[in-house]
Design a protein around this motif. Structure first.
Motif, PDB file in Angstrom:
ATOM      1  N   MET A 168     107.804  -1.366  -0.522  1.00 38.72           N
ATOM      2  CA  MET A 168     108.039  -0.470  -1.657  1.00 38.72           C
ATOM      3  C   MET A 168     109.538  -0.278  -1.846  1.00 38.72           C
ATOM      4  O   MET A 168     110.325  -0.416  -0.894  1.00 38.72           O
ATOM      5  N   PRO A 169     109.957   0.032  -3.067  1.00 39.30           N
ATOM      6  CA  PRO A 169     111.360   0.409  -3.259  1.00 39.30           C
ATOM      7  C   PRO A 169     111.624   1.738  -2.585  1.00 39.30           C
ATOM      8  O   PRO A 169     110.689   2.523  -2.355  1.00 39.30           O
ATOM      9  N   PRO A 170     112.874   2.021  -2.234  1.00 40.52           N
ATOM     10  CA  PRO A 170     113.173   3.321  -1.621  1.00 40.52           C
ATOM     11  C   PRO A 170     112.717   4.472  -2.505  1.00 40.52           C
ATOM     12  O   PRO A 170     112.898   4.445  -3.725  1.00 40.52           O
ATOM     13  N   LEU A 171     112.115   5.468  -1.889  1.00 45.56           N
ATOM     14  CA  LEU A 171     111.707   6.661  -2.618  1.00 45.56           C
ATOM     15  C   LEU A 171     112.915   7.583  -2.790  1.00 45.56           C
ATOM     16  O   LEU A 171     114.026   7.258  -2.372  1.00 45.56           O
ATOM     17  N   ALA A 172     112.704   8.720  -3.402  1.00 40.92           N
ATOM     18  CA  ALA A 172     113.794   9.660  -3.614  1.00 40.92           C
ATOM     19  C   ALA A 172     114.445  10.028  -2.289  1.00 40.92           C
ATOM     20  O   ALA A 172     113.824   9.932  -1.218  1.00 40.92           O
ATOM     21  N   SER A 173     115.686  10.455  -2.344  1.00 43.02           N
ATOM     22  CA  SER A 173     116.428  10.813  -1.144  1.00 43.02           C
ATOM     23  C   SER A 173     115.633  11.780  -0.286  1.00 43.02           C
ATOM     24  O   SER A 173     115.112  12.788  -0.769  1.00 43.02           O
ATOM     25  N   GLY A 174     115.517  11.450   0.990  1.00 39.85           N
ATOM     26  CA  GLY A 174     114.749  12.285   1.904  1.00 39.85           C
ATOM     27  C   GLY A 174     113.279  11.989   1.918  1.00 39.85           C
ATOM     28  O   GLY A 174     112.517  12.617   2.667  1.00 39.85           O
ATOM     29  N   GLY A 175     112.828  11.017   1.098  1.00 46.18           N
ATOM     30  CA  GLY A 175     111.412  10.682   1.044  1.00 46.18           C
ATOM     31  C   GLY A 175     110.989   9.818   2.216  1.00 46.18           C
ATOM     32  O   GLY A 175     111.810   9.342   3.014  1.00 46.18           O
ATOM     33  N   ALA A 176     109.695   9.602   2.313  1.00 46.88           N
ATOM     34  CA  ALA A 176     109.149   8.783   3.393  1.00 46.88           C
ATOM     35  C   ALA A 176     109.622   7.346   3.266  1.00 46.88           C
ATOM     36  O   ALA A 176     109.867   6.842   2.167  1.00 46.88           O
ATOM     37  N   ARG A 177     109.745   6.673   4.399  1.00 49.87           N
ATOM     38  CA  ARG A 177     110.122   5.265   4.403  1.00 49.87           C
ATOM     39  C   ARG A 177     108.953   4.375   4.806  1.00 49.87           C
ATOM     40  O   ARG A 177     109.039   3.149   4.668  1.00 49.87           O
ATOM     41  N   ILE A 178     107.886   4.986   5.291  1.00 50.69           N
ATOM     42  CA  ILE A 178     106.613   4.304   5.528  1.00 50.69           C
ATOM     43  C   ILE A 178     105.529   5.169   4.888  1.00 50.69           C
ATOM     44  O   ILE A 178     105.467   6.372   5.157  1.00 50.69           O
ATOM     45  N   VAL A 179     104.706   4.565   4.052  1.00 45.94           N
ATOM     46  CA  VAL A 179     103.599   5.289   3.441  1.00 45.94           C
ATOM     47  C   VAL A 179     102.298   4.648   3.906  1.00 45.94           C
ATOM     48  O   VAL A 179     102.101   3.440   3.773  1.00 45.94           O
ATOM     49  N   ILE A 180     101.427   5.474   4.453  1.00 40.82           N
ATOM     50  CA  ILE A 180     100.144   5.037   5.001  1.00 40.82           C
ATOM     51  C   ILE A 180      99.055   5.427   4.006  1.00 40.82           C
ATOM     52  O   ILE A 180      98.929   6.598   3.656  1.00 40.82           O
ATOM     53  N   GLY A 181      98.289   4.458   3.533  1.00 43.13           N
ATOM     54  CA  GLY A 181      97.245   4.732   2.558  1.00 43.13           C
ATOM     55  C   GLY A 181      95.860   4.505   3.133  1.00 43.13           C
ATOM     56  O   GLY A 181      95.596   3.441   3.710  1.00 43.13           O
ATOM     57  N   ASP A 182      94.990   5.495   2.986  1.00 50.80           N
ATOM     58  CA  ASP A 182      93.604   5.332   3.438  1.00 50.80           C
ATOM     59  C   ASP A 182      92.612   5.818   2.387  1.00 50.80           C
ATOM     60  O   ASP A 182      91.509   6.226   2.722  1.00 50.80           O
ATOM     61  N   ARG A 183      93.044   5.741   1.104  1.00 52.22           N
ATOM     62  CA  ARG A 183      92.182   6.168  -0.002  1.00 52.22           C
ATOM     63  C   ARG A 183      91.706   7.602   0.214  1.00 52.22           C
ATOM     64  O   ARG A 183      90.552   7.946   0.007  1.00 52.22           O
ATOM     65  N   PHE A 184      92.630   8.441   0.666  1.00 50.76           N
ATOM     66  CA  PHE A 184      92.361   9.863   0.898  1.00 50.76           C
ATOM     67  C   PHE A 184      91.182  10.066   1.859  1.00 50.76           C
ATOM     68  O   PHE A 184      90.306  10.892   1.634  1.00 50.76           O
ATOM     69  N   GLY A 185      91.234   9.281   2.942  1.00 54.15           N
ATOM     70  CA  GLY A 185      90.245   9.434   4.003  1.00 54.15           C
ATOM     71  C   GLY A 185      88.994   8.607   3.844  1.00 54.15           C
ATOM     72  O   GLY A 185      88.142   8.608   4.744  1.00 54.15           O
ATOM     73  N   ARG A 186      88.873   7.864   2.760  1.00 55.98           N
ATOM     74  CA  ARG A 186      87.630   7.128   2.522  1.00 55.98           C
ATOM     75  C   ARG A 186      87.593   5.753   3.173  1.00 55.98           C
ATOM     76  O   ARG A 186      86.506   5.200   3.370  1.00 55.98           O
ATOM     77  N   SER A 187      88.754   5.171   3.482  1.00 58.54           N
ATOM     78  CA  SER A 187      88.756   3.776   3.926  1.00 58.54           C
ATOM     79  C   SER A 187      88.938   3.595   5.429  1.00 58.54           C
ATOM     80  O   SER A 187      88.820   2.464   5.915  1.00 58.54           O
ATOM     81  N   ALA A 188      89.215   4.666   6.164  1.00 61.00           N
ATOM     82  CA  ALA A 188      89.465   4.515   7.594  1.00 61.00           C
ATOM     83  C   ALA A 188      89.271   5.837   8.314  1.00 61.00           C
ATOM     84  O   ALA A 188      89.452   6.905   7.727  1.00 61.00           O
TER      85      ALA A 188
END
Length: 279
Positions: A168-188
């Motif tokens: 992903m491109p850098p998020l706003a200053s101070g934002g996360a640098r790793i984003v973990i997606g699990d479909r809001f708890g549905r996929s894992a």
């Protein structure tokens, strides 16, 4: 001359880990029909790439099975469902009122992307048969391979976990640098997400879960936690591993690969007790 393979598979014939890796958006094969249809320079497609995420996954991989798409995302987006066809550029797409379109389609990021970096990409609409061929030759084989690898891992270990690797491109200053997606708890199962968060925090890097990326079609299609098949998307800030131009691997490449390796190990470690319990 034959076209390059739609995707590459790395790993032994039989799985040696419950973890399966996928990199669907780092392809750099831009077929000639794609180039001929462009209304913008080829470099305008680079924002669609998960630039060198395949090299990062290869550097982090041990003996896990890894699937890497070769076709460029601009040709067909493997993280979109087959029906997510944009009627503005696809003659075979079902007409959809503007207000009924998904956010991705409105943004021009359907099965065949319409826009990149704020620019319209194509000088013409694509015939239904053109898009169907891309689905049949590139989209379906990739997903069939993921399905087969997850089934093989689950059959051998009692559990399988897909890590779908993106950048992903850098998020706003101070934002996360790793984003973990699990479909809001549905996929894992939450325990896998927790282990990934722990590995990232231990490296002194800020992580977020599902914001702003919760995962897409790959997770929707392949995750089945009730059947012990889990799927998680990992978005990695490109500034962690690319150079300042976001073009080539930079000085942070090796540390980023080491972190991804620790994430893989953490997920595999968490899966082992589940595998034992399922036997």
């Amino acid at each position: 001359m034959t076209d390059p393979a739609s995707f590459d598979r790395h790993g032994p014939v039989l799985p040696v880990s419950p973890v399966v890796l996928s990199v669907p958006h780092a392809g750099r094969d831009y077929p000639l029909p794609l180039r001929a249809a462009l209304r913008v320079p080829l470099a305008s497609l680079l924002p669609l790439e998960d630039r060198h995420a395949d090299r990062l996954a290869l550097a982090a991989r041990g003996a896990e099975t890894l699937l890497v798409a070769n076709r460029a995302r601009a040709w067909i987006d493997l993280n979109r469902a087959e029906h997510e066809r944009d009627p503005r550029i696809d003659q075979g797409a079902t007409p959809i009122p503007e207000g009924a379109m998904s956010l991705k389609l409105r943004s021009g990021l359907g099965l065949v992307p319409r826009r990149a970096g704020g620019a319209d990409l194509w000088r013409r609409r694509f015939a239904d048969e053109e898009v169907r061929q891309r689905i049949e030759r590139d989209h379906r084989p990739y997903h069939a391979a993921i399905e087969a690898e997850l089934a093989a891992a689950r059959d051998r270990f009692g559990v399988a976990v897909l890590l779908d690797i993106h950048s992903m491109p850098p998020l706003a200053s101070g934002g996360a640098r790793i984003v973990i997606g699990d479909r809001f708890g549905r996929s894992a199962a939450a325990r896998f997400v927790g282990r990934i968060e722990g590995a990232v925090h231990a490296a002194g890097i800020r992580a977020a879960v599902n914001t702003p990326y919760a995962g897409g079609h790959v997770l929707d299609r392949h995750a089945d936690p009730a059947a012990n098949i889990h799927a998680i998307q990992i978005e990695i800030d490109r500034s962690l591993y690319l150079d300042r131009r976001r073009d080539l691997p930079g000085p942070g490449f090796e540390p980023a690969a080491a972190l991804l390796r620790r994430i893989i190990d953490a997920v595999a470690d968490e899966a082992v007790p589940l595998a034992a319990a399922a036997q």
